[in-house]
Motif scaffolding. Structure first.
Motif, PDB file in Angstrom:
ATOM      1  N   TYR A  25       0.832  -1.209   0.000  1.00 29.36           N
ATOM      2  CA  TYR A  25       0.000   0.000   0.000  1.00 29.36           C
ATOM      3  C   TYR A  25       0.868   1.262   0.000  1.00 29.36           C
ATOM      4  CZ  TYR A  25      -2.653   3.897   1.812  1.00 29.36           C
ATOM      5  OH  TYR A  25      -3.177   5.147   1.992  1.00 29.36           O
TER       6      TYR A  25
ATOM      7  N   HIS B 220      -2.603   1.224  -3.030  1.00 24.36           N
ATOM      8  CA  HIS B 220      -3.718   0.284  -3.182  1.00 24.36           C
ATOM      9  C   HIS B 220      -3.492  -0.977  -2.364  1.00 24.36           C
ATOM     10  CE1 HIS B 220      -5.238   2.761  -6.382  1.00 24.36           C
ATOM     11  NE2 HIS B 220      -4.048   2.725  -6.952  1.00 24.36           N
TER      12      HIS B 220
ATOM     13  N   ARG C 106      -6.468  -3.661  -2.286  1.00 19.13           N
ATOM     14  CA  ARG C 106      -7.854  -4.124  -2.440  1.00 19.13           C
ATOM     15  C   ARG C 106      -7.955  -5.642  -2.350  1.00 19.13           C
ATOM     16  NH1 ARG C 106      -9.280  -0.262  -7.521  1.00 19.13           N
ATOM     17  NH2 ARG C 106      -8.944   1.702  -6.418  1.00 19.13           N
ATOM     18  N   MET C 107      -9.179  -6.099  -2.156  1.00 19.95           N
ATOM     19  CA  MET C 107      -9.469  -7.521  -2.117  1.00 19.95           C
ATOM     20  C   MET C 107      -9.413  -8.088  -3.536  1.00 19.95           C
ATOM     21  SD  MET C 107     -12.726  -9.419  -0.404  1.00 19.95           S
ATOM     22  CE  MET C 107     -13.952  -8.810  -1.539  1.00 19.95           C
TER      23      MET C 107
ATOM     24  N   PHE D 248      -3.796  -3.485  -8.168  1.00 24.30           N
ATOM     25  CA  PHE D 248      -4.608  -2.846  -7.139  1.00 24.30           C
ATOM     26  C   PHE D 248      -4.942  -3.784  -5.979  1.00 24.30           C
ATOM     27  CE2 PHE D 248      -5.451  -0.592 -11.092  1.00 24.30           C
ATOM     28  CZ  PHE D 248      -5.169   0.705 -10.701  1.00 24.30           C
ATOM     29  N   VAL D 249      -4.631  -5.068  -6.120  1.00 20.21           N
ATOM     30  CA  VAL D 249      -4.973  -6.087  -5.133  1.00 20.21           C
ATOM     31  C   VAL D 249      -3.833  -6.255  -4.135  1.00 20.21           C
ATOM     32  CG1 VAL D 249      -5.417  -8.568  -4.884  1.00 20.21           C
ATOM     33  CG2 VAL D 249      -6.549  -7.278  -6.689  1.00 20.21           C
ATOM     34  N   SER D 250      -4.176  -6.440  -2.866  1.00 23.76           N
ATOM     35  CA  SER D 250      -3.157  -6.633  -1.830  1.00 23.76           C
ATOM     36  C   SER D 250      -2.476  -7.994  -1.998  1.00 23.76           C
ATOM     37  CB  SER D 250      -3.788  -6.539  -0.439  1.00 23.76           C
ATOM     38  OG  SER D 250      -4.571  -7.686  -0.171  1.00 23.76           O
TER      39      SER D 250
ATOM     40  N   ARG E  22      -9.065  -7.254   1.653  1.00 23.38           N
ATOM     41  CA  ARG E  22      -9.374  -5.833   1.535  1.00 23.38           C
ATOM     42  C   ARG E  22      -8.742  -5.093   2.720  1.00 23.38           C
ATOM     43  NH1 ARG E  22     -14.244  -2.716   3.382  1.00 23.38           N
ATOM     44  NH2 ARG E  22     -14.073  -0.745   2.289  1.00 23.38           N
ATOM     45  N   GLN E  23      -7.784  -4.239   2.416  1.00 27.25           N
ATOM     46  CA  GLN E  23      -7.104  -3.479   3.462  1.00 27.25           C
ATOM     47  C   GLN E  23      -7.379  -1.978   3.350  1.00 27.25           C
ATOM     48  OE1 GLN E  23      -6.170  -5.307   5.706  1.00 27.25           O
ATOM     49  NE2 GLN E  23      -5.151  -7.123   4.968  1.00 27.25           N
ATOM     50  N   GLU E  24      -8.046  -1.569   2.286  1.00 25.94           N
ATOM     51  CA  GLU E  24      -8.433  -0.164   2.146  1.00 25.94           C
ATOM     52  C   GLU E  24      -9.832  -0.005   2.731  1.00 25.94           C
ATOM     53  OE1 GLU E  24      -7.873   1.688  -1.769  1.00 25.94           O
ATOM     54  OE2 GLU E  24      -6.747  -0.087  -2.313  1.00 25.94           O
TER      55      GLU E  24
END
Length: 145
Positions: free
Chosen positions: A90, A95, A97-98, A108-110, A115-117
């Motif tokens: 991040y 970003h 995201r899940m 954009f995915v972690s 989901r961490q945002e």
């Protein structure tokens, strides 16, 4: 996960290399110092939940001896992990995201696909924001050659 989020990342976005930040020999001093601040924040309320502003979530320390330094916990109705690599991803990309397993290389995915945002944003704000010198040092380290 953005595979080139850090110049020091060695992996293909798939387990176990998606957790490379935990063993990265280049994490000292900057990445580890920033992550240590996240750990300190999780412990700042004497083991009680730390409210994350502008979210309904709270952060808790990880009291599991095995992975104590690589994970903190977040909670709304259920508890989930915020990992060191998700947070550092991040910091680099903005970003976390899940995603599903077929989306591992989605930038954009972690790394953990969780989901961490907006929780990572709130944690960063509590640590002084994206312009905090520690955050800027990590970003510089992630981009160096």
């Amino acid at each position: 996960m953005k595979q080139n989020f850090c110049k020091h990342y060695k992996g293909d976005c798939f387990p176990p290399t998606n957790r490379y930040c935990r063993v990265c020999p280049d994490a000292e001093p900057f990445c580890n110092r920033l992550w240590e601040k996240v750990l300190e924040l999780s412990n700042s309320n004497g083991g009680k939940p730390v409210a994350l502003p502008k979210t309904r979530a709270v952060m808790l320390p990880n009291n599991n001896e095995k992975d104590n330094h690589n994970i903190v916990h977040l909670k709304i109705n259920v508890t989930w992990n915020l990992t060191k690599e998700d947070y550092l991803h991040y910091i680099s990309t903005g970003h976390a995201r899940m995603g599903r397993k077929e989306q591992r290389k989605d930038p954009f995915v972690s790394p953990s696909l969780t989901r961490q945002e907006p929780y990572v944003h709130s944690i960063t704000e509590l640590l002084g924001g994206i312009s905090n010198p520690l955050v800027l040092d990590v970003q510089k380290k992630q981009l160096e050659k």
